[in-house]
Design an enzyme around this catalytic site. Structure first.
Site, PDB file in Angstrom:
ATOM      1  N   SER A  66      47.783  25.325  12.137  1.00  0.00           N
ATOM      2  CA  SER A  66      46.605  25.741  11.373  1.00  0.00           C
ATOM      3  C   SER A  66      46.874  25.653   9.874  1.00  0.00           C
ATOM      4  O   SER A  66      48.023  25.780   9.422  1.00  0.00           O
ATOM      5  CB  SER A  66      46.304  27.194  11.767  1.00  0.00           C
ATOM      6  N   LYS A  68      51.860  31.018  13.767  1.00  0.00           N
ATOM      7  CA  LYS A  68      51.739  29.548  13.843  1.00  0.00           C
ATOM      8  C   LYS A  68      52.961  28.907  13.176  1.00  0.00           C
ATOM      9  O   LYS A  68      53.541  27.956  13.689  1.00  0.00           O
ATOM     10  CB  LYS A  68      50.457  29.075  13.164  1.00  0.00           C
ATOM     11  N   TYR A  98      48.462  36.013  11.978  1.00  0.00           N
ATOM     12  CA  TYR A  98      48.077  34.838  12.773  1.00  0.00           C
ATOM     13  C   TYR A  98      48.800  33.598  12.229  1.00  0.00           C
ATOM     14  O   TYR A  98      49.475  32.873  12.968  1.00  0.00           O
ATOM     15  CB  TYR A  98      46.552  34.655  12.718  1.00  0.00           C
TER      16      TYR A  98
HETATM   17  N1  LIG Z   1      38.871  26.545  15.856  1.00  0.00           N
HETATM   18  C1  LIG Z   1      39.479  26.249  14.699  1.00  0.00           C
HETATM   19  O1  LIG Z   1      38.821  25.944  13.698  1.00  0.00           O
HETATM   20  C2  LIG Z   1      41.001  26.270  14.610  1.00  0.00           C
HETATM   21  C3  LIG Z   1      41.601  26.055  13.354  1.00  0.00           C
HETATM   22  C4  LIG Z   1      42.977  26.047  13.272  1.00  0.00           C
HETATM   23  C5  LIG Z   1      43.748  26.229  14.406  1.00  0.00           C
HETATM   24  N2  LIG Z   1      43.149  26.461  15.599  1.00  0.00           N
HETATM   25  C6  LIG Z   1      44.004  26.651  16.800  1.00  0.00           C
HETATM   26  O2  LIG Z   1      43.583  25.755  17.799  1.00  0.00           O
HETATM   27  C7  LIG Z   1      43.766  26.314  19.092  1.00  0.00           C
HETATM   28  C8  LIG Z   1      42.469  26.192  19.876  1.00  0.00           C
HETATM   29  O3  LIG Z   1      41.424  26.842  19.167  1.00  0.00           O
HETATM   30  P1  LIG Z   1      40.011  27.068  19.849  1.00  0.00           P
HETATM   31  O4  LIG Z   1      39.057  27.396  18.760  1.00  0.00           O
HETATM   32  O5  LIG Z   1      39.720  25.942  20.760  1.00  0.00           O
HETATM   33  O6  LIG Z   1      40.314  28.383  20.688  1.00  0.00           O
HETATM   34  P2  LIG Z   1      39.787  28.823  22.116  1.00  0.00           P
HETATM   35  O7  LIG Z   1      40.010  30.299  22.184  1.00  0.00           O
HETATM   36  O8  LIG Z   1      38.421  28.313  22.364  1.00  0.00           O
HETATM   37  O9  LIG Z   1      40.781  28.088  23.118  1.00  0.00           O
HETATM   38  C9  LIG Z   1      42.029  28.604  23.520  1.00  0.00           C
HETATM   39  C10 LIG Z   1      42.160  28.348  25.015  1.00  0.00           C
HETATM   40  O10 LIG Z   1      43.439  28.790  25.459  1.00  0.00           O
HETATM   41  C11 LIG Z   1      43.297  29.619  26.610  1.00  0.00           C
HETATM   42  N3  LIG Z   1      44.425  30.557  26.591  1.00  0.00           N
HETATM   43  C12 LIG Z   1      44.672  31.506  25.654  1.00  0.00           C
HETATM   44  N4  LIG Z   1      45.824  32.137  25.938  1.00  0.00           N
HETATM   45  C13 LIG Z   1      46.329  31.575  27.063  1.00  0.00           C
HETATM   46  C14 LIG Z   1      47.511  31.779  27.849  1.00  0.00           C
HETATM   47  N5  LIG Z   1      48.406  32.708  27.511  1.00  0.00           N
HETATM   48  N6  LIG Z   1      47.701  31.019  28.934  1.00  0.00           N
HETATM   49  C15 LIG Z   1      46.791  30.053  29.282  1.00  0.00           C
HETATM   50  N7  LIG Z   1      45.667  29.810  28.576  1.00  0.00           N
HETATM   51  C16 LIG Z   1      45.443  30.552  27.488  1.00  0.00           C
HETATM   52  C17 LIG Z   1      41.941  30.270  26.465  1.00  0.00           C
HETATM   53  O11 LIG Z   1      41.371  30.707  27.676  1.00  0.00           O
HETATM   54  C18 LIG Z   1      41.132  29.125  25.832  1.00  0.00           C
HETATM   55  O12 LIG Z   1      40.584  28.284  26.829  1.00  0.00           O
HETATM   56  C19 LIG Z   1      44.235  27.745  18.873  1.00  0.00           C
HETATM   57  O13 LIG Z   1      45.621  27.773  19.038  1.00  0.00           O
HETATM   58  C20 LIG Z   1      43.865  28.020  17.429  1.00  0.00           C
HETATM   59  O14 LIG Z   1      44.755  28.932  16.831  1.00  0.00           O
HETATM   60  C21 LIG Z   1      41.791  26.484  15.742  1.00  0.00           C
END
Ligand SMILES: NC(=O)c1ccc[n+]([C@@H]2O[C@H](COP(=O)([O-])OP(=O)(O)OC[C@H]3O[C@@H](n4cnc5c(N)ncnc54)[C@H](O)[C@@H]3O)[C@@H](O)[C@H]2O)c1
Length: 327
Positions: A117, A145, A141
């Site tokens: 991130s 990361k 957070y």
């Molecule tokens: N959305 C953004 O703009 C953004 C920006 C920077 C980084 N990120 C990172 O990208 C990743 C995905 O983001 P997102 O927005 O799709 O999040 P999200 O919450 O929609 O997806 C995360 C997925 O992981 C699953 N999950 C969580 N913990 C788990 C575990 N212990 N075992 C198995 N499955 C598990 C959840 O059920 C979900 O399907 C995250 O790691 C987030 O930190 C997202």
């Protein structure tokens, strides 16, 4: 290739799975559905429901098929929650990630693409942020990361694995079938669209006294399909023998909260209910990426850079799925 996508039922993960399936790769999804949705998983992918901390489940997944590479998107990503409960973030984003790396090592799988991130950077570093910018997360957070990136680097240095850590900026937009549906939504675009639909209270604009042209915070929005495409490229890069590295994924363009509100009003043709609110602790004024390295190393060539396209795709999906996913 056979890919394992951990977190492939989530917002970004589901689109990564869709892009992998579209490119005719075989995909297994491991997801505990804590924030993801069964209906978001591409029909050609095999969904295994389970959590990373379940080593038996991990072994089962690695035995199902010979896995060539892993995409790890699972974890917790609510900044405010991480401030209140940093231990939950250490557990979910660092310790459970280590269990995945241990399982990969034990099953002879070396290549991993990790969802990092923009929050790993020192927000006072000069913009646009290069990968070489100072790393100093402003919240737990971001710390988790960065900690996991460092663990990947240590294991890469030992020759145990190869990784690409993709540092996403603000991911937004939707594919035709897959969009953003977080039950605890904190992201600006879906919040604004839901407010337009009358499905939530007016959206607070946190801070209008930042040192930015209109006083509101400026962020870099990148389309989820472009982000997903970068994952497919990163896996191919690793499987082709590429060396470990971290890469930014952003559009390289700053959009203020007020500009976003105006753009949402334009795309939806409706007023956007908002209210003024105080700044939130830990929210930097500006975050903009340089993604030149991703373009150079991965040949990444984002197709959906226009803000209006990002919003049109998000609006189209949300209008067709006002309740989000069924499950
Ligand atoms: N959305 C953004 O703009 C953004 C920006 C920077 C980084 N990120 C990172 O990208 C990743 C995905 O983001 P997102 O927005 O799709 O999040 P999200 O919450 O929609 O997806 C995360 C997925 O992981 C699953 N999950 C969580 N913990 C788990 C575990 N212990 N075992 C198995 N499955 C598990 C959840 O059920 C979900 O399907 C995250 O790691 C987030 O930190 C997202």
């Amino acid at each position: 290739m056979n890919a394992l996508v951990v977190g492939g039922a989530g917002y970004i993960g589901s689109v990564v799975v869709e892009e992998l399936c579209r490119a005719r790769h075989s995909v297994i999804v491991l997801d505990d559905l804590s924030t993801g949705h069964r209906d978001a998983v591409h029909p050609l992918a095999l969904l295994v429901t389970g959590a990373l901390r379940d080593r038996t489940k991990l072994d089962e997944v690695f035995h199902t098929k010979e896995i060539d590479g892993v995409v790890h998107l699972a974890g917790k990503s609510l900044v405010a929650e991480s401030v209140e409960h940093p231990e939950l973030y250490q557990g979910a984003n660092v310790e459970e990630g280590i269990l995945l790396l241990d399982a990969m090592r034990d099953h002879g799988v070396r290549d991993i693409v990790f969802s990092s991130s923009a929050s790993v950077y020192d927000p006072s570093a000069p913009m646009p942020l290069l990968e070489s910018a100072a790393l100093r997360p402003a919240n737990p957070y971001g710390e988790t990361k960065l900690r996991f990136e460092r663990i990947l680097e240590e294991r890469a240095a030992l020759g145990e694995l190869r990784h690409v850590s993709l540092r996403y900026f603000n991911v937004a937009g939707a594919s035709i079938d897959l969009g953003e549906d977080h039950r605890n939504e904190t992201h600006l675009v879906p919040l604004l669209l839901d407010a337009v639909l009358g499905r939530r209270d007016p959206v607070p604009v946190y801070g209008s006294d930042y040192p930015t042209p209109d006083g509101t915070a400026v962020r870099d929005y990148v389309h989820v399909v472009d982000v997903a495409d970068a994952h497919v490229r990163a896996l191919r890069y690793l499987l082709g023998g590429g060396t470990s590295l971290a890469l930014n994924l952003g559009a390289g363009r700053g959009v203020s909260v007020r500009e976003m509100i105006a753009a949402v009003a334009q795309v939806t043709g409706r007023p956007v209910p908002t209210t003024e609110a105080a700044r939130r602790a830990g929210d930097p004024p500006v975050l903009i990426a340089s993604s030149e390295a991703a373009r150079r190393v991965l040949g990444w060539d984002p197709q959906f850079e226009d803000l209006s396209v990002i919003l049109e795709t998000a609006w189209d999906w949300r209008s067709r799925h006002p309740e989000g996913y069924a499950s």
